[in-house]
Design a protein around this motif. Structure first.
Motif, PDB file in Angstrom:
ATOM      1  N   SER A  29       0.810  -1.219   0.000  1.00 57.15           N
ATOM      2  CA  SER A  29       0.000   0.000   0.000  1.00 57.15           C
ATOM      3  C   SER A  29       0.843   1.269   0.000  1.00 57.15           C
ATOM      4  CB  SER A  29      -0.919   0.010   1.225  1.00 57.15           C
ATOM      5  OG  SER A  29      -0.163   0.155   2.412  1.00 57.15           O
ATOM      6  N   ILE A  30       2.155   1.128   0.146  1.00 56.53           N
ATOM      7  CA  ILE A  30       3.027   2.304   0.239  1.00 56.53           C
ATOM      8  C   ILE A  30       3.155   2.995  -1.114  1.00 56.53           C
ATOM      9  CG2 ILE A  30       5.369   3.095   0.693  1.00 56.53           C
ATOM     10  CD1 ILE A  30       5.581   0.888   2.790  1.00 56.53           C
ATOM     11  N   ASN A  31       2.910   4.315  -1.148  1.00 55.37           N
ATOM     12  CA  ASN A  31       3.037   5.096  -2.375  1.00 55.37           C
ATOM     13  C   ASN A  31       4.440   5.670  -2.527  1.00 55.37           C
ATOM     14  OD1 ASN A  31       0.258   4.741  -2.951  1.00 55.37           O
ATOM     15  ND2 ASN A  31      -0.233   6.374  -1.524  1.00 55.37           N
ATOM     16  N   LEU A  32       4.985   6.150  -1.432  1.00 50.14           N
ATOM     17  CA  LEU A  32       6.325   6.677  -1.478  1.00 50.14           C
ATOM     18  C   LEU A  32       6.959   6.593  -0.100  1.00 50.14           C
ATOM     19  CD1 LEU A  32       6.697   9.843  -0.190  1.00 50.14           C
ATOM     20  CD2 LEU A  32       5.102  10.284  -2.057  1.00 50.14           C
ATOM     21  N   MET A  33       8.273   6.625  -0.093  1.00 46.72           N
ATOM     22  CA  MET A  33       9.015   6.612   1.158  1.00 46.72           C
ATOM     23  C   MET A  33      10.057   7.714   1.122  1.00 46.72           C
ATOM     24  SD  MET A  33       9.543   2.556   1.942  1.00 46.72           S
ATOM     25  CE  MET A  33      10.256   2.888   3.561  1.00 46.72           C
ATOM     26  N   GLY A  34      10.478   8.116   2.282  1.00 52.21           N
ATOM     27  CA  GLY A  34      11.467   9.179   2.300  1.00 52.21           C
ATOM     28  C   GLY A  34      12.094   9.359   3.651  1.00 52.21           C
ATOM     29  N   TRP A  35      12.910  10.393   3.717  1.00 50.89           N
ATOM     30  CA  TRP A  35      13.587  10.773   4.948  1.00 50.89           C
ATOM     31  C   TRP A  35      13.330  12.254   5.211  1.00 50.89           C
ATOM     32  CZ3 TRP A  35      16.178   7.240   7.924  1.00 50.89           C
ATOM     33  CH2 TRP A  35      16.467   6.003   7.322  1.00 50.89           C
ATOM     34  N   ASP A  36      13.001  12.556   6.435  1.00 54.06           N
ATOM     35  CA  ASP A  36      12.958  13.922   6.928  1.00 54.06           C
ATOM     36  C   ASP A  36      13.992  14.020   8.033  1.00 54.06           C
ATOM     37  OD1 ASP A  36       9.580  15.247   6.596  1.00 54.06           O
ATOM     38  OD2 ASP A  36      10.658  13.815   5.338  1.00 54.06           O
ATOM     39  N   ARG A  37      14.300  15.229   8.445  1.00 57.14           N
ATOM     40  CA  ARG A  37      15.227  15.412   9.559  1.00 57.14           C
ATOM     41  C   ARG A  37      14.798  16.591  10.404  1.00 57.14           C
ATOM     42  NH1 ARG A  37      20.643  17.465   6.233  1.00 57.14           N
ATOM     43  NH2 ARG A  37      19.852  19.541   5.684  1.00 57.14           N
ATOM     44  N   GLN A  38      15.235  16.546  11.649  1.00 55.19           N
ATOM     45  CA  GLN A  38      14.911  17.628  12.571  1.00 55.19           C
ATOM     46  C   GLN A  38      16.098  17.890  13.473  1.00 55.19           C
ATOM     47  OE1 GLN A  38      11.354  17.040  14.946  1.00 55.19           O
ATOM     48  NE2 GLN A  38      11.117  19.237  15.232  1.00 55.19           N
ATOM     49  N   ALA A  39      16.607  19.107  13.394  1.00 58.30           N
ATOM     50  CA  ALA A  39      17.697  19.537  14.260  1.00 58.30           C
ATOM     51  C   ALA A  39      17.107  20.204  15.495  1.00 58.30           C
ATOM     52  CB  ALA A  39      18.601  20.513  13.504  1.00 58.30           C
ATOM     53  N   PRO A  40      17.873  20.249  16.587  1.00 57.78           N
ATOM     54  CA  PRO A  40      17.360  20.878  17.810  1.00 57.78           C
ATOM     55  C   PRO A  40      16.902  22.311  17.568  1.00 57.78           C
ATOM     56  CG  PRO A  40      19.366  19.676  18.270  1.00 57.78           C
ATOM     57  CD  PRO A  40      19.200  19.675  16.771  1.00 57.78           C
ATOM     58  N   GLY A  41      15.703  22.621  18.012  1.00 52.11           N
ATOM     59  CA  GLY A  41      15.174  23.972  17.881  1.00 52.11           C
ATOM     60  C   GLY A  41      14.667  24.329  16.511  1.00 52.11           C
ATOM     61  N   LYS A  42      14.659  23.368  15.597  1.00 53.94           N
ATOM     62  CA  LYS A  42      14.211  23.640  14.239  1.00 53.94           C
ATOM     63  C   LYS A  42      13.040  22.742  13.870  1.00 53.94           C
ATOM     64  CE  LYS A  42      18.627  25.272  12.401  1.00 53.94           C
ATOM     65  NZ  LYS A  42      19.604  25.147  11.284  1.00 53.94           N
ATOM     66  N   GLN A  43      12.325  23.152  12.833  1.00 53.02           N
ATOM     67  CA  GLN A  43      11.212  22.342  12.349  1.00 53.02           C
ATOM     68  C   GLN A  43      11.728  21.146  11.560  1.00 53.02           C
ATOM     69  OE1 GLN A  43       8.630  25.023  10.119  1.00 53.02           O
ATOM     70  NE2 GLN A  43       7.353  25.326  11.920  1.00 53.02           N
ATOM     71  N   ARG A  44      10.924  20.093  11.544  1.00 56.99           N
ATOM     72  CA  ARG A  44      11.256  18.933  10.736  1.00 56.99           C
ATOM     73  C   ARG A  44      11.179  19.332   9.266  1.00 56.99           C
ATOM     74  NH1 ARG A  44       8.842  13.183  12.523  1.00 56.99           N
ATOM     75  NH2 ARG A  44       9.696  14.053  14.459  1.00 56.99           N
ATOM     76  N   GLU A  45      12.142  18.852   8.487  1.00 58.84           N
ATOM     77  CA  GLU A  45      12.185  19.215   7.079  1.00 58.84           C
ATOM     78  C   GLU A  45      12.429  17.997   6.212  1.00 58.84           C
ATOM     79  OE1 GLU A  45      15.486  21.863   6.398  1.00 58.84           O
ATOM     80  OE2 GLU A  45      16.973  20.382   7.002  1.00 58.84           O
ATOM     81  N   LEU A  46      11.933  18.102   4.979  1.00 55.09           N
ATOM     82  CA  LEU A  46      12.135  17.051   4.002  1.00 55.09           C
ATOM     83  C   LEU A  46      13.608  16.959   3.622  1.00 55.09           C
ATOM     84  CD1 LEU A  46      11.195  15.106   1.652  1.00 55.09           C
ATOM     85  CD2 LEU A  46      11.044  17.175   0.255  1.00 55.09           C
ATOM     86  N   VAL A  47      14.107  15.740   3.510  1.00 55.26           N
ATOM     87  CA  VAL A  47      15.452  15.516   2.989  1.00 55.26           C
ATOM     88  C   VAL A  47      15.367  14.928   1.580  1.00 55.26           C
ATOM     89  CG1 VAL A  47      17.629  14.308   3.294  1.00 55.26           C
ATOM     90  CG2 VAL A  47      16.394  15.182   5.295  1.00 55.26           C
ATOM     91  N   ALA A  48      14.666  13.806   1.453  1.00 58.61           N
ATOM     92  CA  ALA A  48      14.565  13.132   0.156  1.00 58.61           C
ATOM     93  C   ALA A  48      13.360  12.210   0.157  1.00 58.61           C
ATOM     94  CB  ALA A  48      15.833  12.325  -0.138  1.00 58.61           C
ATOM     95  N   ARG A  49      12.825  11.990  -1.045  1.00 58.62           N
ATOM     96  CA  ARG A  49      11.721  11.052  -1.210  1.00 58.62           C
ATOM     97  C   ARG A  49      11.933  10.227  -2.460  1.00 58.62           C
ATOM     98  NH1 ARG A  49       6.499  15.020   0.005  1.00 58.62           N
ATOM     99  NH2 ARG A  49       6.783  15.120   2.268  1.00 58.62           N
ATOM    100  N   ILE A  50      11.394   9.016  -2.430  1.00 53.88           N
ATOM    101  CA  ILE A  50      11.408   8.165  -3.613  1.00 53.88           C
ATOM    102  C   ILE A  50       9.997   7.618  -3.805  1.00 53.88           C
ATOM    103  CG2 ILE A  50      12.234   6.143  -2.311  1.00 53.88           C
ATOM    104  CD1 ILE A  50      13.782   5.380  -4.937  1.00 53.88           C
ATOM    105  N   PHE A  51       9.479   7.808  -5.007  1.00 52.79           N
ATOM    106  CA  PHE A  51       8.110   7.403  -5.303  1.00 52.79           C
ATOM    107  C   PHE A  51       8.079   5.961  -5.783  1.00 52.79           C
ATOM    108  CE2 PHE A  51       5.945  11.470  -4.869  1.00 52.79           C
ATOM    109  CZ  PHE A  51       7.012  12.341  -4.849  1.00 52.79           C
ATOM    110  N   SER A  52       6.879   5.394  -5.792  1.00 56.64           N
ATOM    111  CA  SER A  52       6.750   3.990  -6.165  1.00 56.64           C
ATOM    112  C   SER A  52       7.226   3.738  -7.587  1.00 56.64           C
ATOM    113  CB  SER A  52       5.295   3.530  -5.999  1.00 56.64           C
ATOM    114  OG  SER A  52       4.427   4.353  -6.761  1.00 56.64           O
ATOM    115  N   GLY A  53       7.151   4.753  -8.451  1.00 54.60           N
ATOM    116  CA  GLY A  53       7.625   4.606  -9.827  1.00 54.60           C
ATOM    117  C   GLY A  53       9.123   4.785  -9.967  1.00 54.60           C
TER     118      GLY A  53
END
Length: 114
Positions: A29-53
């Motif tokens: 059922s997974i459409n895409l997977m990826g990585w986000d990151r969060q540094a101390p005192g900062k908002q979580r941000e997108l790093v990379a994603r890979i789609f099912s295609g």
């Protein structure tokens, strides 16, 4: 969907690390997977994603240095991180999207320091 991340650690500036994220459960059922990151005192941000295609996208800050890939046989997504910088220091979170919502793995700490 359950996600198990691994591969973080301490590395010197300019070094490399590879993160892994193994998926289990309703994998089909997974459409895409990826990585986000969060540094101390900062908002979580997108790093990379890979789609099912197989298409990918990256944050501008990591383009040319990080590569996301997947091994379908192992239900695993990887994040190869090269030329690491101190500003890459964060907790990295694997995540996946499915019709059931967004799923998160536990974070893995990446520290870039001399």
């Amino acid at each position: 969907v359950q996600l198990q991340a691994s591969g973080g650690g301490l590395v010197q500036p300019g070094g490399s690390l590879r993160l892994s994220c193994a998926a289990s459960g309703s994998i089909s059922s997974i459409n895409l997977m990826g990585w986000d990151r969060q540094a101390p005192g900062k908002q979580r941000e997108l790093v990379a994603r890979i789609f099912s295609g197989g298409s990918t996208n990256y944050a501008d800050s990591v383009k040319g240095r990080f590569t996301i890939s997947r091994d379908n046989a192992k239900n695993t997504v990887y994040l190869q991180m090269n030329t690491l910088k101190p500003e890459d220091t964060s907790v990295y979170y694997c995540n996946a999207f499915s019709p059931g919502g967004r799923h998160w793995g536990q974070g893995t700490q990446v520290t870039v320091s001399s």
